[in-house]
Scaffold this motif. Structure first.
Motif, PDB file in Angstrom:
ATOM      1  N   GLN A 146      15.180  37.135  33.756  1.00 42.88           N
ATOM      2  CA  GLN A 146      16.468  36.433  33.608  1.00 42.88           C
ATOM      3  C   GLN A 146      17.153  36.171  34.946  1.00 42.88           C
ATOM      4  O   GLN A 146      18.367  35.963  34.995  1.00 42.88           O
ATOM      5  CB  GLN A 146      17.414  37.202  32.666  1.00 42.88           C
ATOM      6  N   ARG A 147      16.390  36.178  36.031  1.00 38.12           N
ATOM      7  CA  ARG A 147      16.927  35.915  37.366  1.00 38.12           C
ATOM      8  C   ARG A 147      16.133  34.789  38.010  1.00 38.12           C
ATOM      9  O   ARG A 147      14.963  34.581  37.702  1.00 38.12           O
ATOM     10  CB  ARG A 147      16.844  37.178  38.250  1.00 38.12           C
ATOM     11  N   TYR A 148      16.766  34.076  38.939  1.00 36.67           N
ATOM     12  CA  TYR A 148      16.062  33.047  39.694  1.00 36.67           C
ATOM     13  C   TYR A 148      14.872  33.664  40.408  1.00 36.67           C
ATOM     14  O   TYR A 148      15.007  34.670  41.122  1.00 36.67           O
ATOM     15  CB  TYR A 148      17.004  32.408  40.710  1.00 36.67           C
ATOM     16  N   ASP A 149      13.708  33.058  40.224  1.00 38.26           N
ATOM     17  CA  ASP A 149      12.474  33.495  40.884  1.00 38.26           C
ATOM     18  C   ASP A 149      12.301  32.631  42.134  1.00 38.26           C
ATOM     19  O   ASP A 149      11.643  31.590  42.111  1.00 38.26           O
ATOM     20  CB  ASP A 149      11.293  33.345  39.928  1.00 38.26           C
ATOM     21  N   LEU A 150      12.901  33.051  43.233  1.00 35.49           N
ATOM     22  CA  LEU A 150      12.916  32.226  44.433  1.00 35.49           C
ATOM     23  C   LEU A 150      11.523  32.047  45.028  1.00 35.49           C
ATOM     24  O   LEU A 150      11.226  31.004  45.624  1.00 35.49           O
ATOM     25  CB  LEU A 150      13.871  32.819  45.468  1.00 35.49           C
ATOM     26  N   GLU A 151      10.663  33.038  44.865  1.00 36.30           N
ATOM     27  CA  GLU A 151       9.299  32.897  45.359  1.00 36.30           C
ATOM     28  C   GLU A 151       8.561  31.803  44.596  1.00 36.30           C
ATOM     29  O   GLU A 151       7.862  30.967  45.190  1.00 36.30           O
ATOM     30  CB  GLU A 151       8.554  34.229  45.227  1.00 36.30           C
ATOM     31  N   LEU A 182      17.597  35.749  49.244  1.00 37.81           N
ATOM     32  CA  LEU A 182      17.998  34.470  49.815  1.00 37.81           C
ATOM     33  C   LEU A 182      17.596  34.368  51.283  1.00 37.81           C
ATOM     34  O   LEU A 182      17.232  33.287  51.757  1.00 37.81           O
ATOM     35  CB  LEU A 182      19.505  34.271  49.645  1.00 37.81           C
ATOM     36  N   ASP A 183      17.650  35.474  52.017  1.00 37.04           N
ATOM     37  CA  ASP A 183      17.183  35.468  53.407  1.00 37.04           C
ATOM     38  C   ASP A 183      15.714  35.050  53.467  1.00 37.04           C
ATOM     39  O   ASP A 183      15.319  34.212  54.297  1.00 37.04           O
ATOM     40  CB  ASP A 183      17.338  36.860  54.035  1.00 37.04           C
ATOM     41  N   GLU A 184      14.909  35.633  52.594  1.00 41.06           N
ATOM     42  CA  GLU A 184      13.488  35.317  52.563  1.00 41.06           C
ATOM     43  C   GLU A 184      13.265  33.863  52.153  1.00 41.06           C
ATOM     44  O   GLU A 184      12.406  33.167  52.712  1.00 41.06           O
ATOM     45  CB  GLU A 184      12.772  36.257  51.587  1.00 41.06           C
ATOM     46  N   TYR A 185      14.044  33.400  51.184  1.00 41.48           N
ATOM     47  CA  TYR A 185      13.922  32.008  50.746  1.00 41.48           C
ATOM     48  C   TYR A 185      14.207  31.052  51.902  1.00 41.48           C
ATOM     49  O   TYR A 185      13.421  30.125  52.175  1.00 41.48           O
ATOM     50  CB  TYR A 185      14.868  31.741  49.576  1.00 41.48           C
ATOM     51  N   PHE A 186      15.330  31.248  52.576  1.00 42.92           N
ATOM     52  CA  PHE A 186      15.706  30.315  53.647  1.00 42.92           C
ATOM     53  C   PHE A 186      14.768  30.415  54.851  1.00 42.92           C
ATOM     54  O   PHE A 186      14.614  29.442  55.597  1.00 42.92           O
ATOM     55  CB  PHE A 186      17.162  30.540  54.065  1.00 42.92           C
ATOM     56  N   ALA A 187      14.134  31.548  55.021  1.00 39.12           N
ATOM     57  CA  ALA A 187      13.156  31.672  56.105  1.00 39.12           C
ATOM     58  C   ALA A 187      11.900  30.848  55.824  1.00 39.12           C
ATOM     59  O   ALA A 187      11.198  30.443  56.763  1.00 39.12           O
ATOM     60  CB  ALA A 187      12.782  33.135  56.304  1.00 39.12           C
ATOM     61  N   ARG A 188      11.637  30.558  54.543  1.00 37.46           N
ATOM     62  CA  ARG A 188      10.385  29.897  54.170  1.00 37.46           C
ATOM     63  C   ARG A 188      10.545  28.474  53.656  1.00 37.46           C
ATOM     64  O   ARG A 188       9.565  27.730  53.623  1.00 37.46           O
ATOM     65  CB  ARG A 188       9.669  30.728  53.099  1.00 37.46           C
ATOM     66  N   VAL A 189      11.747  28.082  53.244  1.00 31.37           N
ATOM     67  CA  VAL A 189      11.899  26.768  52.630  1.00 31.37           C
ATOM     68  C   VAL A 189      11.596  25.670  53.654  1.00 31.37           C
ATOM     69  O   VAL A 189      12.040  25.740  54.806  1.00 31.37           O
ATOM     70  CB  VAL A 189      13.319  26.603  52.030  1.00 31.37           C
TER      71      VAL A 189
END
Length: 374
Positions: A146-151, A182-189
């Motif tokens: 039930q959470r955003y799966d950013l990976e 979110l740190d990991e997401y923005f590092a990879r997007v």
């Protein structure tokens, strides 16, 4: 019978064929009349249970005297106040008729037919509907726990992806993405993607692991636009005022597609006045925390397991195949909640945290429904 002319076949854009117009809920007074109820409590929309701040009401009254004049199309005073608050330039702020309007304008300014947008699902329908209106392709990534799966969202990005929508907390589940995620997401997007970070419930949250996306991502040069609103804790949902903070080039593009007088004079005045009342903001945050705890207790007592931890002002609960039946039964008891079919969750309901009296009324309605079922 009306005598009005019919439109030629294929007059409307083909992108609209599969879309269903938004169906607003009936006014409380109409529900009372139709069902013969003495009282109706609305816990369907994610509104705050309190009206505008006292200082905002005073500002609205003053602004009403100039109701014969068009509003300031540039929202000059509010834009500058927000720019100062977020330590950005005024040209990096866009004010519109709610954060939902900013979502639409971002889409209109950036998306062409065939472009892709990626978002978690279930989530806020505008992330899907606004791109569809433009012939863009929404890619829905299922939530995980039930959470955003950013990976998984990162894995779904392709060269055609232009926008990614990230709601934190997510509407309708109420769950948030952590700073580390979110740190990991923005590092990879990828650099060709702009991320729309929707923080509509920002002011409700007092969690050290919840990031301020403006300060922590925009100020570090990430390609993003961050959304905020005055519709929730500030009690201005009926006035329609929200804003986005993002790159000046994107904000300039938004202003090219935005209506000239998008935000009324009263809405601008109310929002500006509300920014200065930190004590009332803190009080409402505390009251909401208490209301959320009581609402969770009521749902658990009735045998439901709401999704958590929920960080906004509402709870999401899976009720199974009888979601519509339970919704209808609660309505007959005078309680309006929100079925989640349009959000991609047809077996769930969403309930907003109201006042203590409203939550008590909801508990009585649940008990009455269960008694009738037995």
């Amino acid at each position: 019978m009306s005598g009005l002319a019919d439109l030629p076949e294929r007059f409307l854009r083909a992108e609209l064929d599969g879309l269903v117009p938004y169906e607003p809920g009936k006014p409380v007074e109409e529900v009372q009349r139709e069902l013969g109820l003495e009282r109706v409590v609305k816990l369907a929309s994610n509104e705050g249970p309190f009206g505008p701040f006292p200082v905002a009401l005073e500002a609205i009254e003053r602004a009403a005297r100039d109701g014969n004049r068009y509003p300031d199309g540039g929202c000059f005073r509010l834009t500058n106040a927000l720019a100062e608050r977020h330590r950005v330039l005024p040209e990096q702020i866009t004010v519109a008729a709610g954060a939902d309007a900013v979502i639409g304008y971002v889409s209109y300014a950036t998306l062409e037919p065939g472009d892709e947008v990626v978002t978690g699902w279930p989530s806020f329908p505008s992330y899907v509907l606004d791109p569809l209106k433009l012939g863009a392709v929404p890619v829905r990534v299922p939530l995980r726990d039930q959470r955003y799966d950013l990976e998984a969202i990162l894995d779904a990005i392709t060269p055609r992806t232009k926008l990614v929508f990230v709601a934190t907390p997510n509407n309708p589940t109420g769950t948030m993405s952590t700073r580390a995620e979110l740190d990991e997401y923005f590092a990879r997007v990828p650099e060709h993607v702009v991320t729309v970070v929707d923080q509509a419930y920002f002011e409700y949250i007092d969690d050290p692991d919840y990031p301020d996306a403006v300060a922590e991502y925009l100020h570090r040069g990430r390609r993003a636009i961050v959304l905020r609103t005055f519709s929730k804790i500030y009690g201005l949902a009926g006035f329609r005022v929200g804003y986005g903070v993002g790159p000046a080039a994107l904000v300039s593009g938004i202003h090219k597609v935005q209506r000239a007088f998008d935000v009324s004079t009263a809405a601008q005045a109310a929002a500006l006045a509300s920014l200065g009342d930190g004590a009332e903001l803190a009080r409402r945050r505390r009251v909401n925390a208490d209301a959320m705890a009581e609402l969770e207790r009521v749902l658990r007592q009735d045998g439901h397991e709401p999704v958590g931890p929920a960080r906004g002002n509402f709870l999401f609960v899976e009720v199974g195949e009888d979601a519509e039946a339970l919704n209808a039964a609660l309505l007959r008891q005078g309680v309006i909640v929100r079925p989640m079919g349009a959000f991609g969750a047809p077996t769930a309901l969403r309930v907003t945290a109201g006042t203590p009296d409203e939550i008590a009324f909801f508990a009585e309605a649940l008990a009455a429904v269960r008694a009738a079922a037995r």
